[in-house]
Write a protein that holds these residues in place. Structure first.
Motif, short mmCIF file in Angstrom:
data_model
loop_
_atom_site.label_atom_id
_atom_site.label_comp_id
_atom_site.label_asym_id
_atom_site.label_seq_id
_atom_site.Cartn_x
_atom_site.Cartn_y
_atom_site.Cartn_z
N ASP A 1 15.22 0.18 -10.67
CA ASP A 1 14.99 1.48 -11.31
C ASP A 1 14.25 2.46 -10.41
N GLY A 2 13.91 2.03 -9.20
CA GLY A 2 13.20 2.92 -8.26
C GLY A 2 11.78 2.46 -7.98
N MET A 3 10.98 3.39 -7.51
CA MET A 3 9.61 3.08 -7.12
C MET A 3 8.67 3.18 -8.32
N LEU A 4 7.68 2.30 -8.35
CA LEU A 4 6.66 2.28 -9.39
C LEU A 4 5.31 2.16 -8.70
N GLN A 5 4.31 2.89 -9.19
CA GLN A 5 2.97 2.82 -8.62
C GLN A 5 2.00 2.36 -9.70
N LEU A 6 1.07 1.50 -9.31
CA LEU A 6 0.09 0.98 -10.26
C LEU A 6 -1.05 1.97 -10.48
N VAL A 7 -1.54 2.01 -11.70
CA VAL A 7 -2.75 2.76 -12.03
C VAL A 7 -3.92 1.79 -11.93
N GLU A 8 -4.92 2.17 -11.17
CA GLU A 8 -6.11 1.34 -10.94
C GLU A 8 -7.22 1.79 -11.88
N LEU A 9 -7.49 1.03 -12.91
CA LEU A 9 -8.52 1.40 -13.88
C LEU A 9 -9.90 1.54 -13.23
N ASP A 10 -10.17 0.72 -12.20
CA ASP A 10 -11.48 0.76 -11.56
C ASP A 10 -11.81 2.13 -10.97
N PRO B 1 -7.32 8.98 -6.47
CA PRO B 1 -8.00 7.70 -6.27
C PRO B 1 -7.63 6.62 -7.29
N PHE B 2 -7.09 7.02 -8.43
CA PHE B 2 -6.74 6.04 -9.47
C PHE B 2 -5.33 5.47 -9.30
N LEU B 3 -4.62 5.90 -8.27
CA LEU B 3 -3.28 5.38 -8.02
C LEU B 3 -3.32 4.35 -6.90
N GLY B 4 -2.70 3.19 -7.16
CA GLY B 4 -2.80 2.08 -6.23
C GLY B 4 -1.49 1.71 -5.56
N GLN B 5 -1.24 0.42 -5.52
CA GLN B 5 -0.10 -0.12 -4.79
C GLN B 5 1.23 0.31 -5.41
N VAL B 6 2.29 0.20 -4.60
CA VAL B 6 3.63 0.57 -5.03
C VAL B 6 4.58 -0.62 -4.87
N ALA B 7 5.64 -0.58 -5.66
CA ALA B 7 6.70 -1.57 -5.56
C ALA B 7 8.01 -0.88 -5.95
N SER B 8 9.11 -1.46 -5.52
CA SER B 8 10.42 -0.91 -5.87
C SER B 8 11.24 -1.99 -6.57
N ASP B 9 12.07 -1.53 -7.49
CA ASP B 9 13.03 -2.42 -8.15
C ASP B 9 14.32 -1.62 -8.36
N GLU C 1 0.84 -1.19 0.00
CA GLU C 1 0.00 0.00 0.00
C GLU C 1 0.88 1.25 0.00
N CYS C 2 0.40 2.27 -0.65
CA CYS C 2 1.13 3.53 -0.76
C CYS C 2 1.22 4.24 0.58
N GLY C 3 0.15 4.16 1.38
CA GLY C 3 0.14 4.81 2.68
C GLY C 3 -0.26 6.27 2.64
N VAL C 4 -0.59 6.78 1.43
CA VAL C 4 -1.00 8.17 1.28
C VAL C 4 -2.29 8.19 0.47
N ALA C 5 -3.28 8.93 0.96
CA ALA C 5 -4.55 9.05 0.24
C ALA C 5 -4.41 10.16 -0.79
N GLY C 6 -3.96 9.80 -1.97
CA GLY C 6 -3.77 10.78 -3.05
C GLY C 6 -4.84 10.60 -4.10
#
Length: 151
Positions: A124-133, A114-122, A107-112
């Motif tokens: 290349d840095g951090m990436l956040q998923l776009v939630e189509l729903d 609404p279409f931005l979801g979970q995050v992951a790091s690799d 979870e991102c931990g920030v209420a930004g």
């Protein structure tokens, strides 16, 4: 999980490949007056009119720049009412496909936005998923996908 990696502003985002129908180069769009500024226009996809959302504008940033790596990502959009629609997403700096173990996502931990979801790091840095729903509000869905009355 495989995602298409792109940028909104300077940050990396991902869209699950399972939702993507095709990725197109930036094409000329028909303008749609009286729609929110993040509605970039209408794409003619082999005779099918497809509304296109500029993800940069949706995020409150400057419009996506018309560059060699700006793409229109065509997705299957499932509205909360169960309706299924074809929708285009204008994405900047499309970088290709990356794989993430679902256990890496948190979870991102920030209420930004609404279409931005979970995050992951690799590497290349951090990436956040776009939630189509959660991409479109009810008002915008009504503008882009009006219900057809039975004849």
């Amino acid at each position: 999980m495989k995602v298409l990696v792109f940028h909104i502003g300077k940050d990396r985002y991902g869209l699950p490949l399972a939702a993507i129908v095709r990725v197109l180069p930036l094409l000329e769009l028909k303008q749609l007056p009286l729609t929110p500024d993040y509605v970039a226009g209408l794409l003619d996809l082999h005779g099918l009119p497809v509304p296109v959302i500029d993800l940069s504008r949706l995020a409150g940033l400057a419009p996506a720049a018309a560059q060699f790596d700006t793409r229109i990502v065509v997705v299957d959009y499932r509205a909360p009412d169960g309706g299924q629609h074809v929708l285009g997403l204008m994405a900047s700096r499309v970088r290709g496909i990356a794989g993430f173990d679902p256990a890496q996502l948190g979870e991102c931990g920030v209420a930004g936005a609404p279409f931005l979801g979970q995050v992951a790091s690799d590497a290349d840095g951090m990436l956040q998923l776009v939630e189509l729903d959660h991409l479109l509000t009810a008002e915008v869905r009504a503008l882009l996908f009006p219900r057809r009355s039975a004849a």
